[in-house]
Write an enzyme that holds these catalytic residues in place. Structure first.
Site, PDB file in Angstrom:
ATOM      1  N   PRO A 147      44.183  78.480  27.072  1.00  0.00           N
ATOM      2  CA  PRO A 147      42.865  78.448  27.713  1.00  0.00           C
ATOM      3  C   PRO A 147      42.310  77.029  27.761  1.00  0.00           C
ATOM      4  CG  PRO A 147      42.936  80.060  25.928  1.00  0.00           C
ATOM      5  CD  PRO A 147      44.191  79.257  25.837  1.00  0.00           C
ATOM      6  N   GLU A 148      41.781  76.640  28.902  1.00  0.00           N
ATOM      7  CA  GLU A 148      41.138  75.328  29.041  1.00  0.00           C
ATOM      8  C   GLU A 148      39.637  75.557  29.237  1.00  0.00           C
ATOM      9  OE1 GLU A 148      43.196  72.767  31.809  1.00  0.00           O
ATOM     10  OE2 GLU A 148      45.090  73.769  31.425  1.00  0.00           O
TER      11      GLU A 148
END
Ligand SMILES: [Zn+2]
Length: 278
Positions: free
Chosen positions: A2-3
């Site tokens: 996840p960014e």
């Protein structure tokens, strides 16, 4: 992994679902998920009985203020951490790490296949950075007023490392990972291998704008589609469908038709168009 946009999507989901959620019961199924001093025992004592307040995000860290004592609950999803909401009792899967219930037996569940995700409890009055030490090493948020082309120029001056590698450095800018580095470099027309110190002020301004735009589009779409990201309701984001270069190696560039290339750079797959990016 996840960014920023995915973590922001999770933040919004948690803020919606957990408004006024009073934690009646906590179960830590895997003790290494708790990274704060005192381990699971202090974590459980700290959270039990608290009401979940506002959620904030810093880089890829999520933090909730707990009421009434204003202690803090911190979360980092790392590679595969995800939250699930169970309105009715459901058996936990083998990757369940931490479980939270309210008095109505509604459950927030933290599931993490790779098990790198971490949680912290920060006691009242204690500086958050003291317990969640990674916070103190973060660079500015991409949307903040200090993240300017002048800032980038100062930080990148004389640096020979590739601009793509620089963008992945959380100390330069917080929250950017592989997808958004590749996509923003495409949008800015910059070759990922360009030595960072060689970029001129105008190029850095274009890159800054591209990064902010790409992140904003993705937040609007609920985060990128990739196998292990789900929001709280189990829904995939859909930025992946709009990607220009990321995971498009071998396909024609959507802009000029040239075949998109892929190469490893600092251990990460890097995607770019050799015509659009110079
Ligand atoms: Zn192209």
């Amino acid at each position: 992994m996840p960014e920023l946009p995915e973590v922001e999507t999770v933040r919004r989901g948690l803020a919606d679902r957990l408004a006024h959620f009073q934690i009646a019961q906590v179960e830590v199924c895997r003790s290494r998920a708790i990274a704060s001093p005192g381990g699971p025992e202090q974590f459980i004592t700290g959270l039990k009985g608290s009401t979940v307040g506002d959620w904030t995000r810093r880089g890829k860290y999520l933090m909730a203020e707990l009421q009434p004592d204003r202690s803090v609950w911190g979360v980092h999803l790392r590679m595969t951490g995800q939250f699930q909401w169970h309105a009715t009792p459901a058996d936990p899967c083998p990757h369940t790490r931490v479980r939270f219930w309210n008095a109505a037996e509604e459950e927030l569940r933290f599931v993490d296949v790779r098990s790198f995700g971490e949680m912290w409890w920060v006691p009242p009055g204690c500086p958050t950075e003291q317990v969640i030490s990674g916070l103190s090493r973060l660079g500015p948020e991409p949307f903040s007023s200090v993240f300017t082309s002048t800032y980038l120029q100062q930080r990148l001056k004389g640096r020979s490392r590739p601009i793509k590698t620089a963008l992945l450095d959380q100390g330069l800018v917080a929250g950017v990972g592989n997808i958004y580095a590749d996509e923003s470099l495409f949008r800015a027309g910059i070759m990922p291998f360009t030595p960072a110190g060689r970029l001129k002020g105008q190029q850095l301004e274009t890159l800054r704008e591209a990064l902010v735009t790409v992140l904003q589009i993705s937040i609007g779409a609920g985060g990128t589609t990739f196998s292990d990201f789900r929001d709280l309701e189990g829904v995939n984001g859909n930025y992946g469908g709009q990607a220009w270069v990321y995971r498009r190696a071998g396909h024609p560039c959507r802009c000029c038709g040239t075949t998109i290339l892929r190469e490893k750079l600092s251990g990460r797959s890097t995607h770019w168009c050799p015509t659009c990016q110079a």
